[in-house]
Design a protein around this motif. Sequence first.
Motif, PDB file in Angstrom:
ATOM      1  N   GLU A  90     -63.896  41.615 -59.056  1.00 16.98           N
ATOM      2  CA  GLU A  90     -63.758  40.182 -59.304  1.00 16.98           C
ATOM      3  C   GLU A  90     -62.766  39.639 -58.275  1.00 16.98           C
ATOM      4  O   GLU A  90     -61.607  40.031 -58.261  1.00 16.98           O
ATOM      5  CB  GLU A  90     -63.235  39.912 -60.719  1.00 16.98           C
ATOM      6  CG  GLU A  90     -63.034  38.428 -60.989  1.00 16.98           C
ATOM      7  CD  GLU A  90     -62.330  38.138 -62.308  1.00 16.98           C
ATOM      8  OE1 GLU A  90     -62.450  37.013 -62.808  1.00 16.98           O
ATOM      9  OE2 GLU A  90     -61.640  39.045 -62.834  1.00 16.98           O
ATOM     10  N   LEU A  91     -63.243  38.770 -57.407  1.00 18.47           N
ATOM     11  CA  LEU A  91     -62.368  38.096 -56.460  1.00 18.47           C
ATOM     12  C   LEU A  91     -61.907  36.810 -57.130  1.00 18.47           C
ATOM     13  O   LEU A  91     -62.722  36.066 -57.679  1.00 18.47           O
ATOM     14  CB  LEU A  91     -63.121  37.808 -55.160  1.00 18.47           C
ATOM     15  CG  LEU A  91     -63.681  39.043 -54.459  1.00 18.47           C
ATOM     16  CD1 LEU A  91     -64.559  38.641 -53.282  1.00 18.47           C
ATOM     17  CD2 LEU A  91     -62.559  39.968 -54.000  1.00 18.47           C
ATOM     18  N   ILE A  92     -60.594  36.559 -57.115  1.00 22.49           N
ATOM     19  CA  ILE A  92     -60.058  35.387 -57.823  1.00 22.49           C
ATOM     20  C   ILE A  92     -59.134  34.585 -56.910  1.00 22.49           C
ATOM     21  O   ILE A  92     -58.452  35.131 -56.051  1.00 22.49           O
ATOM     22  CB  ILE A  92     -59.295  35.787 -59.109  1.00 22.49           C
ATOM     23  CG1 ILE A  92     -58.103  36.697 -58.790  1.00 22.49           C
ATOM     24  CG2 ILE A  92     -60.233  36.447 -60.108  1.00 22.49           C
ATOM     25  CD1 ILE A  92     -57.222  37.028 -59.994  1.00 22.49           C
ATOM     26  N   THR A  93     -59.152  33.280 -57.120  1.00 24.08           N
ATOM     27  CA  THR A  93     -58.239  32.384 -56.421  1.00 24.08           C
ATOM     28  C   THR A  93     -57.785  31.336 -57.436  1.00 24.08           C
ATOM     29  O   THR A  93     -58.533  30.994 -58.356  1.00 24.08           O
ATOM     30  CB  THR A  93     -58.919  31.758 -55.181  1.00 24.08           C
ATOM     31  OG1 THR A  93     -57.933  31.209 -54.326  1.00 24.08           O
ATOM     32  CG2 THR A  93     -59.921  30.681 -55.559  1.00 24.08           C
ATOM     33  N   PRO A  94     -56.555  30.850 -57.322  1.00 22.26           N
ATOM     34  CA  PRO A  94     -56.053  29.901 -58.314  1.00 22.26           C
ATOM     35  C   PRO A  94     -56.684  28.513 -58.171  1.00 22.26           C
ATOM     36  O   PRO A  94     -57.062  28.106 -57.066  1.00 22.26           O
ATOM     37  CB  PRO A  94     -54.548  29.854 -58.029  1.00 22.26           C
ATOM     38  CG  PRO A  94     -54.403  30.256 -56.605  1.00 22.26           C
ATOM     39  CD  PRO A  94     -55.536  31.201 -56.327  1.00 22.26           C
ATOM     40  N   LEU A  95     -56.768  27.810 -59.294  1.00 24.94           N
ATOM     41  CA  LEU A  95     -57.246  26.430 -59.295  1.00 24.94           C
ATOM     42  C   LEU A  95     -56.122  25.449 -58.982  1.00 24.94           C
ATOM     43  O   LEU A  95     -56.377  24.321 -58.583  1.00 24.94           O
ATOM     44  CB  LEU A  95     -57.851  26.069 -60.661  1.00 24.94           C
ATOM     45  CG  LEU A  95     -59.189  26.719 -60.999  1.00 24.94           C
ATOM     46  CD1 LEU A  95     -59.576  26.427 -62.437  1.00 24.94           C
ATOM     47  CD2 LEU A  95     -60.273  26.231 -60.039  1.00 24.94           C
ATOM     48  N   ALA A  96     -54.878  25.869 -59.191  1.00 24.06           N
ATOM     49  CA  ALA A  96     -53.726  24.997 -58.978  1.00 24.06           C
ATOM     50  C   ALA A  96     -52.667  25.753 -58.179  1.00 24.06           C
ATOM     51  O   ALA A  96     -52.751  26.966 -58.008  1.00 24.06           O
ATOM     52  CB  ALA A  96     -53.156  24.538 -60.320  1.00 24.06           C
ATOM     53  N   GLU A  97     -51.670  25.015 -57.728  1.00 26.62           N
ATOM     54  CA  GLU A  97     -50.607  25.624 -56.921  1.00 26.62           C
ATOM     55  C   GLU A  97     -49.586  26.377 -57.761  1.00 26.62           C
ATOM     56  O   GLU A  97     -48.687  27.012 -57.212  1.00 26.62           O
ATOM     57  CB  GLU A  97     -49.905  24.553 -56.085  1.00 26.62           C
ATOM     58  CG  GLU A  97     -50.802  23.984 -55.003  1.00 26.62           C
ATOM     59  CD  GLU A  97     -50.105  22.954 -54.135  1.00 26.62           C
ATOM     60  OE1 GLU A  97     -48.857  22.975 -54.079  1.00 26.62           O
ATOM     61  OE2 GLU A  97     -50.806  22.144 -53.533  1.00 26.62           O
ATOM     62  N   GLN A  98     -49.720  26.287 -59.082  1.00 26.23           N
ATOM     63  CA  GLN A  98     -48.813  27.006 -59.960  1.00 26.23           C
ATOM     64  C   GLN A  98     -49.615  27.771 -60.993  1.00 26.23           C
ATOM     65  O   GLN A  98     -50.718  27.388 -61.337  1.00 26.23           O
ATOM     66  CB  GLN A  98     -47.838  26.040 -60.633  1.00 26.23           C
ATOM     67  CG  GLN A  98     -46.886  25.433 -59.626  1.00 26.23           C
ATOM     68  CD  GLN A  98     -46.086  24.280 -60.188  1.00 26.23           C
ATOM     69  OE1 GLN A  98     -46.363  23.788 -61.272  1.00 26.23           O
ATOM     70  NE2 GLN A  98     -45.103  23.844 -59.436  1.00 26.23           N
TER      71      GLN A  98
END
Length: 133
Positions: A55-63
């Motif tokens: 599962e490759l993941i990236t955040p939706l927000a900067e925090q």
Amino acid sequence: MKAKRIDHIAIAVKDLDAAVATYQHNFGLEKVRGGEVPALGIRNAFLQIGDAQIELITPLAEQGPVADFLAKQGGGMYLLALEVDNLDEAIVTLQHQGARVQVATGSTGQRLAFVSPRATHGVLLQLLEHREA
């Protein structure tokens, strides 16, 4: 409690589309699903590898946890997800052993348990239970 198998390994990345392209091109992995998971604050893509997934993941927000991880580590393995027979039993067992466990809801409404890295020698573990349809 006994873990049954590795369900997936989550890798935090800064550029999800580039990471998906890399794993598809370099390793021949097929993207099987993905999208936004607001409850977990991520956008993801699952790639099949054998009977497990990456599962490759990236955040939706900067925090948030994944954004904090990327800021500190620059990317890399974020968590190891293990399938268990009975999630409730696993949670109780681990809590009785002194582990900090947080319960959350995944993108499909599935309950997930996150075990503190302090109880696992530095690795964030996610526990999940697959129920037969």
